[in-house]
Design an enzyme around this catalytic site. Structure first.
Site, PDB file in Angstrom:
ATOM      1  CE  LYS A  10      50.473  39.962  23.603  1.00 50.03           C
ATOM      2  NZ  LYS A  10      49.383  38.963  23.748  1.00 50.03           N
ATOM      3  CB  SER A  30      47.113  40.579  26.579  1.00 50.58           C
ATOM      4  OG  SER A  30      47.531  39.472  25.804  1.00 50.58           O
ATOM      5  CB  SER A  36      45.497  37.710  24.148  1.00 52.38           C
ATOM      6  OG  SER A  36      45.269  37.999  25.496  1.00 52.38           O
TER       7      SER A  36
END
Ligand code: GLN
Length: 482
Positions: free
Chosen positions: A85, A160, A184
């Site tokens: 990420k 996310s 997330s």
């Protein structure tokens, strides 16, 4: 040395890739090319990546193959491509948090998890898209454009960590790392049909994870299987003296227990769980209870009365911490700078241009909640609710070893469906938020499909540092589906 392998000859599981690479059966370079090829073929449509590290990953894979040829011992992730990420710091490589405000910034150091991945022999294949600064549940809040769900490109991948979830679901990487502040990792895992784990707070170092809400943020694995998630979590978890909230203990030990089963385990059903999950999701949850019962678990009813206040407390605590953490992006120290006649005007111009709408909303919410006149009424009370939730869970865990809930209230929704109504987006996190507030671990396991044939995730929750029991339960659910 190994023959060149391509396509289906390359194992899909990270556990197999690592074994074959370590034993010279398959080349790390060939493994990597397979995944780079998939990215090339489909990432224009999915947009899982902000940055694909083609040259760096090729160099790294060659290094691994050389080490194998020289007879060196390699770690548990030898030759395994990992997608990161893009809120995890990589030295000299852009780390954007999918925000314009970090434009051009290259971290001067690696996150601890990056160092751990290198020690384990992993190959970092790229940096994945996210909601700006990890604020969102759909990956539509990215300054670089949304990620699409590989199962249906008209739908969101969740967020996310939507890029990390989509990367695994699309076959761009066998495993990835995400971060979870309120859900997330688990919510996008559910929507993309992959395994996603939020470990116990402090089990994985946060050094080099760009801070959103420091008392809630945790890094965790996403994978196609429970065993691959266990492999990656074992490799990145550790005590880190550079992170003052890191737990003082060695890496988590999970893999060996995956086939121990659930006989005698007490699995709790939360009778006062907040409503909101759709019928197709609830149906799958019932099947999960049935399958665990059939495997020898005892299903017990428990109450967690404060569960329902989790969302409210989170949307005060997380923005409060974010408003403080994001104060550092001022045009002086990082990335973007908009010149203006004086310093204050420069700060304002930079932040106005650099932050997207959702990030600005959180900064305003948090600043308000922390302001002198409202501190006790909002932030102070939210902290009390947080303690209540922890106390309620502790009580439930006297009766149950494990709790099951939905991971996400619904399957993947259409892109644009929730972008004009922030509250509807926040409600995506109803079931995942409480374990961030308590610090306990939680994971989403793909468990069949719901409406429109889209993936459903069941959430397995456990007390702090009981990852072994949580994974055992997840493995049983996975087996019961095969
Ligand atoms: N969707 C939640 C939020 O927007 C959780 C985000 C996260 O876990 N990083 O805050």
């Amino acid at each position: 040395m190994a023959d060149h392998k391509t396509g289906d000859q390359i194992p899909a599981a990270a556990t197999d890739i690592s074994w074959e690479v370590r034993n010279g059966v398959t080349r790390a370079a060939d493994v990597l090319e397979k995944y780079l090829g998939e990215i090339e073929r489909r990432d224009d449509d999915v947009h899982a990546f902000n940055l694909v590290l083609t040259d760096e990953s090729r160099a790294r894979a060659a290094e691994i193959d050389d080490a194998v040829a020289m007879g060196r011992n390699l770690g548990a992730l030898a030759g395994v491509p990992v997608a990161l990420k893009d809120n995890m710091c990589t030295r000299g490589i852009p780390t954007t948090c999918s925000s314009k405000i970090l434009d051009g910034w290259k971290p001067p150091y690696d996150a601890t998890i990056v160092t751990k991945l290198a020690e384990a022999g992993a190959v970092i294949i790229g940096k994945t898209n996210l909601d700006e600064f990890a604020m969102g549940s759909s990956t539509e809040n990215s300054a670089f454009g949304a990620t699409h769900n590989p199962h249906d490109l008209t739908r969101v991948p969740g967020g996310s960590s939507g890029g990390s979830a989509a990367a695994v679901a699309a076959g761009f990487a066998p495993v990835s790392l995400g971060s979870d502040t309120g859900g997330s990792i688990r919510q996008p895992a559910a929507l993309c049909g992959v395994v996603g784990v939020k470990p116990t707070y402090g089990a994985v170092s946060r050094l080099g994870l760009v801070a959103f809400a420091s008392s809630l943020d945790q890094i965790g694995p996403m994978a196609n299987s429970v065993s691959d998630a266990a492999l990656l979590l074992e490799a990145v978890s550790s005590h880190d003296p550079m992170d003052s909230t890191s737990i003082e203990q060695g890496p988590l030990e999970i893999s060996q227990q995956l086939d121990w089963g659930v006989a005698g385990l007490r699995v709790g059903r939360i009778t006062d769980l907040p409503e909101g999950a759709s019928p197709d999701v609830n149906e799958r949850l019932e099947v999960a209870f049935d399958n665990l019962r059939a495997a020898g678990a005892e299903i017990v009813d428990v109450e967690v009365p404060a569960f329902t206040y989790g969302l409210t407390a989170y949307y005060l605590i997380a923005p409060a911490e974010a408003s403080s953490n994001l104060a550092r992006y001022d045009g002086v120290r990082f990335g973007l700078r908009k010149d203006a006649p004086d310093t204050n005007a420069m700060y304002m111009a930079t932040r106005t241009e650099g932050f997207g709408d959702e990030v600005k909303r959180r900064i305003m919410l948090g600043t308000y909640a922390l302001s002198a006149g409202y501190y006790d009424a909002y932030y102070g009370r939210a902290l009390k609710v947080r303690r209540r939730i922890a106390a309620d869970f502790a009580k439930a865990y006297e009766k149950a070893d494990i709790l099951l809930t939905p991971a996400s209230p619904t399957v993947a929704f259409k892109m644009g469906d929730k972008t004009t109504d922030p509250m509807s987006m926040y409600l995506c996190d109803t079931y995942t938020i409480p374990s961030n507030l308590t610090g306990d671990p939680g994971m989403s396991v793909p468990f069949g499909t719901g409406d429109s044939g889209l993936p459903v995730g069941v959430q397995v929750l456990a007390p702090a540092l009981k990852e072994d029991v949580m994974f055992r339960t997840a493995a049983e659910l996975e087996r019961s589906m095969s």
